[in-house]
Motif scaffolding. Structure first.
Motif, short mmCIF file in Angstrom:
data_model
loop_
_atom_site.label_atom_id
_atom_site.label_comp_id
_atom_site.label_asym_id
_atom_site.label_seq_id
_atom_site.Cartn_x
_atom_site.Cartn_y
_atom_site.Cartn_z
N LYS A 1 10.07 -12.38 -1.04
CA LYS A 1 8.80 -13.10 -0.94
C LYS A 1 8.08 -12.75 0.36
O LYS A 1 6.85 -12.64 0.38
CB LYS A 1 9.05 -14.60 -1.00
CG LYS A 1 9.51 -15.09 -2.38
CD LYS A 1 9.68 -16.60 -2.39
CE LYS A 1 10.11 -17.09 -3.76
NZ LYS A 1 10.31 -18.56 -3.79
N CYS A 2 8.84 -12.58 1.44
CA CYS A 2 8.21 -12.16 2.71
C CYS A 2 7.56 -10.79 2.56
O CYS A 2 6.43 -10.58 3.01
CB CYS A 2 9.25 -12.14 3.82
SG CYS A 2 9.93 -13.77 4.25
N LEU A 3 8.26 -9.88 1.90
CA LEU A 3 7.69 -8.55 1.71
C LEU A 3 6.49 -8.60 0.77
O LEU A 3 5.49 -7.90 0.98
CB LEU A 3 8.76 -7.61 1.15
CG LEU A 3 9.97 -7.38 2.07
CD1 LEU A 3 11.00 -6.50 1.39
CD2 LEU A 3 9.54 -6.76 3.39
N GLU A 4 6.58 -9.46 -0.27
CA GLU A 4 5.42 -9.61 -1.16
C GLU A 4 4.23 -10.22 -0.41
O GLU A 4 3.08 -9.84 -0.64
CB GLU A 4 5.81 -10.50 -2.35
CG GLU A 4 6.78 -9.85 -3.31
CD GLU A 4 7.21 -10.80 -4.41
OE1 GLU A 4 6.72 -11.97 -4.40
OE2 GLU A 4 8.01 -10.40 -5.29
N GLY A 5 4.54 -11.14 0.51
CA GLY A 5 3.46 -11.70 1.33
C GLY A 5 2.81 -10.64 2.20
O GLY A 5 1.59 -10.64 2.39
N MET A 6 3.61 -9.71 2.72
CA MET A 6 3.04 -8.62 3.51
C MET A 6 2.15 -7.73 2.63
O MET A 6 1.08 -7.29 3.05
CB MET A 6 4.16 -7.79 4.13
CG MET A 6 4.98 -8.53 5.17
SD MET A 6 6.26 -7.48 5.88
CE MET A 6 7.09 -8.67 6.93
N ILE A 7 2.61 -7.49 1.39
CA ILE A 7 1.79 -6.65 0.49
C ILE A 7 0.50 -7.37 0.13
O ILE A 7 -0.58 -6.76 0.11
CB ILE A 7 2.61 -6.32 -0.77
CG1 ILE A 7 3.82 -5.43 -0.40
CG2 ILE A 7 1.75 -5.62 -1.80
CD1 ILE A 7 4.75 -5.15 -1.54
N LEU A 8 0.59 -8.67 -0.14
CA LEU A 8 -0.63 -9.43 -0.44
C LEU A 8 -1.57 -9.45 0.76
O LEU A 8 -2.80 -9.39 0.60
CB LEU A 8 -0.27 -10.85 -0.85
CG LEU A 8 0.47 -11.01 -2.18
CD1 LEU A 8 0.84 -12.47 -2.42
CD2 LEU A 8 -0.39 -10.49 -3.34
N ALA A 9 -0.99 -9.56 1.97
CA ALA A 9 -1.84 -9.52 3.16
C ALA A 9 -2.54 -8.17 3.28
O ALA A 9 -3.72 -8.10 3.66
CB ALA A 9 -0.99 -9.79 4.40
N ALA A 10 -1.82 -7.10 2.93
CA ALA A 10 -2.47 -5.79 2.98
C ALA A 10 -3.57 -5.67 1.93
O ALA A 10 -4.63 -5.07 2.19
CB ALA A 10 -1.41 -4.70 2.76
N LYS A 11 -3.35 -6.28 0.77
CA LYS A 11 -4.38 -6.21 -0.27
C LYS A 11 -5.58 -7.10 0.05
O LYS A 11 -6.66 -6.89 -0.52
CB LYS A 11 -3.78 -6.63 -1.62
CG LYS A 11 -2.76 -5.65 -2.17
CD LYS A 11 -2.22 -6.13 -3.51
CE LYS A 11 -1.21 -5.14 -4.07
NZ LYS A 11 -0.66 -5.61 -5.37
N SER A 12 -5.39 -8.08 0.91
CA SER A 12 -6.49 -9.00 1.22
C SER A 12 -7.51 -8.41 2.19
O SER A 12 -8.52 -9.04 2.46
CB SER A 12 -5.93 -10.30 1.81
OG SER A 12 -5.33 -10.06 3.06
N VAL A 13 -7.22 -7.25 2.74
CA VAL A 13 -8.17 -6.63 3.67
C VAL A 13 -9.41 -6.20 2.90
O VAL A 13 -9.33 -5.49 1.90
CB VAL A 13 -7.52 -5.43 4.38
CG1 VAL A 13 -8.53 -4.74 5.28
CG2 VAL A 13 -6.32 -5.88 5.19
N ASP A 14 -10.55 -6.68 3.34
CA ASP A 14 -11.83 -6.39 2.68
C ASP A 14 -12.79 -5.82 3.72
O ASP A 14 -13.24 -6.53 4.62
CB ASP A 14 -12.40 -7.68 2.06
CG ASP A 14 -13.63 -7.41 1.20
OD1 ASP A 14 -14.07 -6.24 1.13
OD2 ASP A 14 -14.15 -8.36 0.60
N GLU A 15 -13.06 -4.53 3.59
CA GLU A 15 -13.92 -3.90 4.59
C GLU A 15 -15.35 -4.40 4.50
O GLU A 15 -16.05 -4.52 5.52
CB GLU A 15 -13.87 -2.37 4.42
CG GLU A 15 -14.47 -1.83 3.14
CD GLU A 15 -13.53 -1.93 1.94
OE1 GLU A 15 -13.90 -1.47 0.86
OE2 GLU A 15 -12.42 -2.47 2.12
#
Length: 605
Positions: A246-260
């Motif tokens: 879940k921690c790693l999935e949270g990191m992936i979701l955080a990476a996907k949340s980046v909106d330029e």
């Protein structure tokens, strides 16, 4: 397969093997301990790393807003949770594996020592039985030899003719004594031998197998305990795998949340000043005085050609003087007179305004010494002096857009505080009702000071909200007016876009510029609508004052407890109701201070 039957003669080997088993158990426990220390150090280093890169913010203004920063901080939070899971692994290994191994190793040592002592005792008892049997055997052997010697001596004397009868009789008695002693030793030796054989059989078929069986069971339990510890060692890791995932999935979701795009918009929202860009530079013709010295026959053609060339050249020079963000001011043109303003025509028939100044050197002097007409962005910040004065309560030191955002944030915060105070007031009123119904629970009068303080806070917050909303309306009105003036200035190209007041604040007063044709603005000031209609508003109901209100602030209406007023405007959600006395005096009163009664048919009257 049993150690008692297969290894009946390997006591020393079993002693060494059981000792090796305990040593191996302690060695594995040491391995687990070092692994625990590695996990603890790893978790500690991860937490220090997260602490090092986490923002140390003391106010809301320093909170991360960009999606890339928020994603990074979310990754740090997930990494901190991951470090927590490594600590969980270390704690689980320490409790379930290492601690259990150390306790079991201590118990194994005690049990092994006991079983070996029992084996040694059994061996010592068997040795003692063997020694007794051997002693009886040797004694029997010795007595038999003595009996044989006595018999030989008796036979020799009996065959000797010279021997007396007494000597023969004495030798016979000695032979009988030795023979009797040998028989007794023989019986004792037989008894000892039978006893030793029984003890030996019991030792090798009962006692030693039982001891060796216990040692075998102990060693097998040690092996089983090692197997369980191996499994527990792996389970400590496996239990935290879902949370780590879940921690790693949270990191992936955080990476996907980046909106330029969102970050770019935040940059615009953070630094947008709200000012309009400077307008176009007007064409200034300095060739009028030169053309006057040329003959009339060549004035027209030369004027048109020179006008075209000078226009491009002048505009090009003007554009060359434009520095980035308007930091380099443009010299102010000399003052115009009605005689210096006339209309020229272009070859395509369109008309544009030109300026005529008598001496050329006067123009050059004005260019060098004139004051700048187009301020830089830095000087356009409202309310800022040359030395950058302190921040003001109404944020007038900020640009319009930033001022609007700050005011809106303050209004939102005040609304939240107002909601909290309102909830507290409702709770106090409910508690007061409960005390009035049940006096034994408390004194209702004790809540009055707190209730009055809450009401004062509500009044203060409402006044603050009203004041900030007025400032916000002012900013929004000026922003809209500036946009219309920008549109009008683009059409005429005669009035400069913005000016700077002596205090350094932004102004759009067109009267400070050259007198030209009056410009029609389509903007309608929203504040004028409130005062255009002088007719009194009809009463839509009446109200009765529950609490007294002093009404010291401007626009409010003082009232006494129990006073009846006419309502001419309902509460629009800001906590204020517009009321009127019978003498015609109007003002705003707190809605929470009055008991409102609306009349259904009064609105249309």
């Amino acid at each position: 397969m049993s150690w008692g039957t297969e290894l009946w003669d390997q006591f020393d080997s079993l002693d060494k093997h059981t000792q090796w088993g305990i040593d191996f158990l302690e060695r594995y426990a040491k391995f687990v301990k070092e692994r625990i220390e590695i996990e603890q150090n790893y978790a500690k280093q991860l937490r220090n790393l997260v602490k090092k890169y986490c923002p140390k913010r003391s106010s809301k203004d320093e909170e991360p807003r960009f999606t890339s920063c928020i994603a990074f901080f979310n990754i740090l939070n997930e990494l901190n949770d991951y470090a927590g899971q490594r600590e969980v692994v270390a704690e689980e290994m320490a409790h379930r594996v290492y601690g259990e191994l150390m306790r079991y190793a201590h118990d194994l040592k005690t049990e092994r020592k006991m079983h070996l002592q029992e084996g040694r005792k059994a061996q010592q008892y068997l040795d003692m039985c063997w020694k007794q049997m051997d002693n009886s055997k040797k004694k029997f052997e010795r007595e038999c030899r003595e009996a044989e010697k006595a018999q030989q001596s008796y036979e020799r004397l009996d065959n000797d003719t010279n021997a007396t009868k007494a000597d023969v009789e004495k030798a016979k008695q000695h032979l009988n004594l030795r023979t009797h002693t040998a028989d007794e030793n023989k019986n004792e030796y037989a008894a000892q031998l039978q006893n030793f054989n029984g003890e030996q059989h019991k030792h090798f078929y009962v006692v030693i197998p039982q001891i060796y069986k216990q040692l075998q069971e102990m060693d097998e339990r040690r092996t089983i305990k090692l197997s369980e510890c191996y499994r527990g060692f792996a389970d400590s890791e496996r239990k935290v795998i879902p949370i780590i995932s879940k921690c790693l999935e949270g990191m992936i979701l955080a990476a996907k949340s980046v909106d330029e795009r969102r970050d770019s918009q935040m940059v615009v929202d953070s630094f947008k000043s709200g000012f309009e860009p400077p307008g176009d530079f007007p064409f200034e013709d300095y060739s009028q005085h030169i053309y006057r010295t040329i003959s009339d026959g060549t004035i027209s053609a030369s004027k048109q050609e020179s006008g075209k060339v000078d226009a491009k050249t002048t505009v090009g020079k003007a554009k060359g003087k434009l520095w980035l963000f308007g930091k380099k001011p443009k010299p102010q043109s000399p003052p115009l007179t009605p005689t210096s303003l006339f209309t020229s025509s272009t070859p395509n028939g369109s008309q544009f305004l030109t300026f005529s100044i008598e001496p050329v050197h006067y123009c050059m002097n004005e260019i060098k010494t004139g004051k700048p007409r187009i301020p830089s962005f830095r000087s356009l910040k409202r309310g800022w002096s040359v030395k950058m004065g302190p921040a003001l309560e109404d944020f007038s030191h900020l640009p319009p857009e930033q001022r609007r955002k700050k005011l809106q944030q303050r209004i939102d915060e005040l609304n939240r505080e107002l909601q909290k105070e309102s909830d507290q007031k409702d709770a106090l009123n409910k508690m007061k009702d409960v005390y009035e119904k049940n006096p034994q629970m408390g004194d209702p009068g004790s809540l009055q000071p707190k209730l009055a303080e809450t009401m004062n806070n509500i009044d203060r917050l409402r006044m603050e909200i009203h004041k900030n909303e007025a400032w916000l309306s002012e900013v929004e009105g000026k922003t809209g007016g500036r946009g219309d003036r920008r549109h009008s200035s683009d059409i005429n190209h005669l009035v400069t876009q913005g000016r700077e007041s002596p205090e350094g604040s932004y102004t759009d007063d067109a009267n400070q510029e050259v007198r030209g044709p009056p410009q029609q603005h389509g903007h309608h000031n929203e504040f004028d609508d409130e005062f255009e209609d002088d007719d009194p508003l009809p009463a839509i109901g009446h109200c009765k004052a529950i609490y007294p209100f002093d009404g010291h602030n401007e626009g409010t209406l003082a009232m006494k407890e129990g006073e009846v007023l006419y309502i001419i405007e309902e509460d629009k959600g800001d906590g204020w109701t517009r009321a009127r006395r019978q003498n015609g005096e109007e003002g705003y009163v707190p809605t929470s201070y009055i008991d409102v009664t609306l009349e259904k048919n009064s609105k249309g009257s």
